[in-house]
Design a protein around this motif. Structure first.
Motif, PDB file in Angstrom:
ATOM      1  N   CYS A   1       0.818  -1.211   0.000  1.00 47.49           N
ATOM      2  CA  CYS A   1       0.000   0.000   0.000  1.00 47.49           C
ATOM      3  C   CYS A   1       0.855   1.266   0.000  1.00 47.49           C
TER       4      CYS A   1
ATOM      5  N   SER B   1       0.226   5.679   0.253  1.00 50.22           N
ATOM      6  CA  SER B   1      -0.791   6.652   0.653  1.00 50.22           C
ATOM      7  C   SER B   1      -0.525   8.051   0.116  1.00 50.22           C
TER       8      SER B   1
ATOM      9  N   ARG C   1      -8.806   5.464  -3.574  1.00 50.31           N
ATOM     10  CA  ARG C   1      -8.985   5.533  -2.120  1.00 50.31           C
ATOM     11  C   ARG C   1     -10.458   5.336  -1.771  1.00 50.31           C
ATOM     12  N   GLU C   2     -11.348   5.887  -2.582  1.00 51.95           N
ATOM     13  CA  GLU C   2     -12.790   5.744  -2.339  1.00 51.95           C
ATOM     14  C   GLU C   2     -13.205   4.274  -2.394  1.00 51.95           C
TER      15      GLU C   2
ATOM     16  N   ILE D   1     -11.333   1.609  -1.948  1.00 56.45           N
ATOM     17  CA  ILE D   1     -10.724   0.899  -0.820  1.00 56.45           C
ATOM     18  C   ILE D   1     -11.530   1.150   0.450  1.00 56.45           C
ATOM     19  N   THR D   2     -11.902   2.402   0.699  1.00 61.02           N
ATOM     20  CA  THR D   2     -12.673   2.757   1.891  1.00 61.02           C
ATOM     21  C   THR D   2     -14.033   2.070   1.893  1.00 61.02           C
ATOM     22  N   GLU D   3     -14.719   2.080   0.744  1.00 65.42           N
ATOM     23  CA  GLU D   3     -16.032   1.444   0.653  1.00 65.42           C
ATOM     24  C   GLU D   3     -15.932  -0.072   0.841  1.00 65.42           C
TER      25      GLU D   3
ATOM     26  N   CYS E   1      -3.940   3.692  -4.862  1.00 69.04           N
ATOM     27  CA  CYS E   1      -2.914   2.918  -4.179  1.00 69.04           C
ATOM     28  C   CYS E   1      -1.904   2.427  -5.216  1.00 69.04           C
TER      29      CYS E   1
ATOM     30  N   GLN F   1     -13.642  -1.664   2.556  1.00 69.79           N
ATOM     31  CA  GLN F   1     -13.365  -1.895   3.974  1.00 69.79           C
ATOM     32  C   GLN F   1     -14.640  -1.791   4.806  1.00 69.79           C
ATOM     33  N   LEU F   2     -15.514  -0.843   4.471  1.00 74.31           N
ATOM     34  CA  LEU F   2     -16.771  -0.675   5.193  1.00 74.31           C
ATOM     35  C   LEU F   2     -17.677  -1.894   5.002  1.00 74.31           C
TER      36      LEU F   2
ATOM     37  N   LYS G   1     -16.284  -4.736   7.027  1.00 75.11           N
ATOM     38  CA  LYS G   1     -16.548  -4.512   8.450  1.00 75.11           C
ATOM     39  C   LYS G   1     -17.990  -4.878   8.786  1.00 75.11           C
TER      40      LYS G   1
END
Length: 71
Positions: free
Chosen positions: A10, A12, A24-25, A27-29, A17, A31-32, A35
């Motif tokens: 990775c 930043s 980044r969007e 990856i964040t989505e 990436c 991860q959510l 989770k």
């Protein structure tokens, strides 16, 4: 677009990436979503979490194909 999983390399310092090439969007989505799935599995403590995830996988693919066809 093909999915590119995390490679563990990775970076930043960019909008994407340097390891996997995802935004980044995205990856964040992702991860959510992961989770939320984990929280669901922990909450219900399924004896067979693989079966639950296989069901979610099958339904998500079916629904995404249907949504793509209607667009």
């Amino acid at each position: 677009m093909k999915f590119s999983p995390c490679t563990g390399d990775c970076t930043s310092n960019e909008d994407r990436c340097g390891g996997c090439g995802r935004s980044r969007e995205e990856i964040t989505e992702t991860q959510l979503i992961t989770k939320q799935l984990v929280e669901h599995l922990v909450k219900y403590n399924y004896d067979d979490p693989e079966k639950f995830l296989e069901n979610v996988n099958r339904k998500a693919i079916k629904r995404s194909k249907k949504a793509q066809e209607s667009n």
